[in-house]
Design an enzyme around this catalytic site. Structure first.
Site, PDB file in Angstrom:
ATOM      1  N   LYS A   1      57.360  36.101  40.511  1.00 22.44           N
ATOM      2  CA  LYS A   1      58.458  36.888  39.935  1.00 22.44           C
ATOM      3  C   LYS A   1      58.087  38.334  39.565  1.00 22.44           C
ATOM      4  CE  LYS A   1      61.019  32.808  38.789  1.00 22.44           C
ATOM      5  NZ  LYS A   1      62.370  32.418  38.740  1.00 22.44           N
TER       6      LYS A   1
ATOM      7  N   ASP B   1      51.537  27.891  33.800  1.00 22.22           N
ATOM      8  CA  ASP B   1      52.478  28.356  34.806  1.00 22.22           C
ATOM      9  C   ASP B   1      53.144  29.621  34.253  1.00 22.22           C
ATOM     10  OD1 ASP B   1      54.513  28.902  36.527  1.00 22.22           O
ATOM     11  OD2 ASP B   1      55.433  26.914  36.456  1.00 22.22           O
TER      12      ASP B   1
ATOM     13  N   TYR C   1      60.080  23.838  34.016  1.00 24.08           N
ATOM     14  CA  TYR C   1      60.298  23.805  35.472  1.00 24.08           C
ATOM     15  C   TYR C   1      59.087  24.433  36.147  1.00 24.08           C
ATOM     16  CZ  TYR C   1      62.462  24.810  40.039  1.00 24.08           C
ATOM     17  OH  TYR C   1      62.752  24.877  41.379  1.00 24.08           O
TER      18      TYR C   1
HETATM   19  C1  LIG Z   1      58.053  28.655  35.338  1.00 24.72           C
HETATM   20  C2  LIG Z   1      58.399  28.525  36.778  1.00 24.72           C
HETATM   21  N1  LIG Z   1      57.508  28.009  37.619  1.00 24.72           N
HETATM   22  C3  LIG Z   1      57.762  27.895  38.945  1.00 24.72           C
HETATM   23  C4  LIG Z   1      58.952  28.304  39.465  1.00 24.72           C
HETATM   24  C5  LIG Z   1      59.219  28.181  40.930  1.00 24.72           C
HETATM   25  O1  LIG Z   1      59.199  29.436  41.512  1.00 24.72           O
HETATM   26  P1  LIG Z   1      59.939  29.720  42.905  1.00 24.72           P
HETATM   27  O2  LIG Z   1      61.411  29.656  42.639  1.00 24.72           O
HETATM   28  O3  LIG Z   1      59.467  31.083  43.298  1.00 24.72           O
HETATM   29  O4  LIG Z   1      59.493  28.657  43.849  1.00 24.72           O
HETATM   30  C6  LIG Z   1      59.917  28.870  38.633  1.00 24.72           C
HETATM   31  C7  LIG Z   1      61.207  29.340  39.170  1.00 24.72           C
HETATM   32  O5  LIG Z   1      62.137  29.660  38.461  1.00 24.72           O
HETATM   33  C8  LIG Z   1      59.641  28.977  37.243  1.00 24.72           C
HETATM   34  O6  LIG Z   1      60.549  29.490  36.399  1.00 24.72           O
END
Ligand SMILES: Cc1ncc(COP(=O)(O)O)c(C=O)c1O
Length: 450
Positions: free
Chosen positions: A277, A249, A152
């Site tokens: 996060k 990511d 994700y």
């Molecule tokens: C690996 C990863 N990338 C991107 C995101 C997106 O982040 P946000 O919820 O702050 O938009 C998440 C959210 O859980 C994530 O787990």
């Protein structure tokens, strides 16, 4: 709250949570502000401190949800809050120039993450991955994006596909939302994680058209799927050979597993990385950073051509929270991380010995503070492996744990998080409850009879 009290063991008694949820459902579609917040039974939380949260009906839980991962030091860390408030008393967003704090945070990230030569701040992980992909496309003049099944990267059209796919949708493009521009997905290729052959075949065929390859270096969206070193090595080699941009990511892994990100653990230098996060223990901030020649395409420079905007980018409170969080993570030569890894290992080995004793086909897996119990006999190295985890067992396990006052993510395959506020005693209480729940399920012949 001394952080060591026994969690309460709720019967239903969720009257206040129910009343608030009923009202919420009238006003917010589904009663929540983010889709994965929907829970089987209404639970409204009114207080969070350290390793604990309390619902509107006065029940106390040991929390492993951790708001999907930002909480790394524990809820409402007083030092982080004080740092944010101290700044807020002096300065809020002004909208011109940079703040001294932003410069300090950028310098700190560059020192800690060697692949980051320049960095920009936004507010969420989705924004950060969007910017990383867009700048990769602009810099390479190419369109194709490669992602991996089960990862994700946020809610935007570039990546809104093939996260949790049903078996029948594997191998084809599987949008995660209605309304995604089909043309955005025309330029997406989705591959199985840890499959070097499939990746190299795609790069041999279309590598010259690939703008970027993006991955969660550990797929925490489906629990804890670790990459093989060979797989990461193959990604680095092939993207370098074709001039494609390798994007890690690290929205979940960054700062949680290591101050240098999972890339520091793996010894891989991506071209761009995204962080969010755990960088600020719950305050909204994200970062995209990496090679200066790529980052210099952003139009935060006068001659840059790639739009980078955001009213709240680099807001002083979040930046101060990030600096305070990193200060704590850096103190004592990484003492917090050592502790998180020890707690994670205690949880994993404890869970594994429980399922082994009970003769249940289940695998406990962790990377540092992130752990998951898969109800499968398989080693989980791919999305297909994760799919073999028995959802009915997970649902029954989760329900039993929640009833006993332990908050875990309410979906099969989702991960749990330890924080620095958790204690060995918290872990042991959790293991006792897990044994109780699992032994009960096993005695009844499985969840179908509960
Ligand atoms: C690996 C990863 N990338 C991107 C995101 C997106 O982040 P946000 O919820 O702050 O938009 C998440 C959210 O859980 C994530 O787990």
């Amino acid at each position: 709250m001394n952080g060591r009290s026994q969690p309460s063991a709720p019967a239903d008694g969720l009257a206040r949570s129910r009343a608030i949820t009923d009202l919420a459902t009238e006003l917010l579609p589904g009663g929540v502000s983010s889709s994965l917040r929907v829970v089987e039974r209404p639970r409204v939380f009114v207080r969070a401190r350290g390793s604990r949260v309390w619902d509107a009906d006065g029940r106390e839980y040991i929390d492993y949800h951790a708001a999907f991962g930002p909480i790394i030091l524990g809820h409402a860390d007083p030092v982080v809050h004080e740092a944010a408030l101290e700044v807020a008393r002096e300065l809020d967003p002004v909208g011109l120039g940079a703040t001294e704090l932003e410069v300090e945070l950028a310098a700190r990230i560059r020192r800690l993450v060697p692949s980051v030569e320049k960095v920009l701040f936004s507010n969420s992980g989705s924004e950060a991955t969007f910017h990383a992909i867009r700048v990769a496309r602009a810099a390479t003049g190419r369109r194709l994006l490669v992602k991996f099944q089960g990862c994700y990267h946020g809610w935007h059209d570039y990546v809104a596909a093939n996260v949790v796919s049903t078996p029948g949708r594997l191998g084809s493009i599987d949008p995660t939302s209605a309304g995604v521009l089909p043309q955005a997905l025309d330029w997406l290729r989705v591959l199985p994680f840890n499959d070097i052959e499939a990746f190299e075949a795609l790069m041999a065929r279309e590598g010259e058209d690939v703008a970027a390859v993006i991955l969660e270096p550990v797929i925490h969206t489906i629990g804890c799927v670790l990459p093989t070193p060979e797989f990461l090595g193959a990604l680095r080699r092939a993207t370098t050979a074709t001039g494609s941009v390798l994007i890690f990511d690290e929205v979940v892994t960054g700062f949680r597993h290591d101050l240098g990100g999972y890339q520091a653990i793996a010894g891989i230098r991506p071209d761009l990385s995204t962080f969010a996060k755990a960088i600020a223990n719950g305050y909204p901030i994200a970062a995209v950073g990496g090679r200066a020649d790529l980052m210099d395409h952003f139009n935060t420079r006068p001659d840059g051509t790639v739009l980078f905007g955001g009213t709240y980018n680099g807001n002083p409170m979040s930046v101060a929270a990030a600096l305070a969080t990193i200060d704590i993570l850096e103190a004592g030569d990484g003492a917090v991380h050592r502790r998180l890894y020890a707690l994670g290992d205690r949880m994993r080995t404890g869970l594994q010995s429980i399922v082994d004793r009970l003769g249940l086909p289940a695998r406990a897996v962790n990377q540092g503070s992130v752990f998951v119990l898969y109800f499968t006999e398989r080693d989980v190295r791919s999305y297909e492996d994760a799919l073999t985890s028995d959802a009915s067992w997970y649902v029954a396990f989760h329900r039993g744990m929640t009833e006993r006052g332990f908050l875990m993510l309410p979906m099969n395959l989702k991960r749990n998080h330890l924080t620095a506020a958790h204690t060995e005693e918290d872990v042991d209480l959790t293991l006792q409850a897990a044994e109780d729940v699992l032994a009960g399920l096993a005695a009844r012949g499985g969840p179908q009879d509960t």
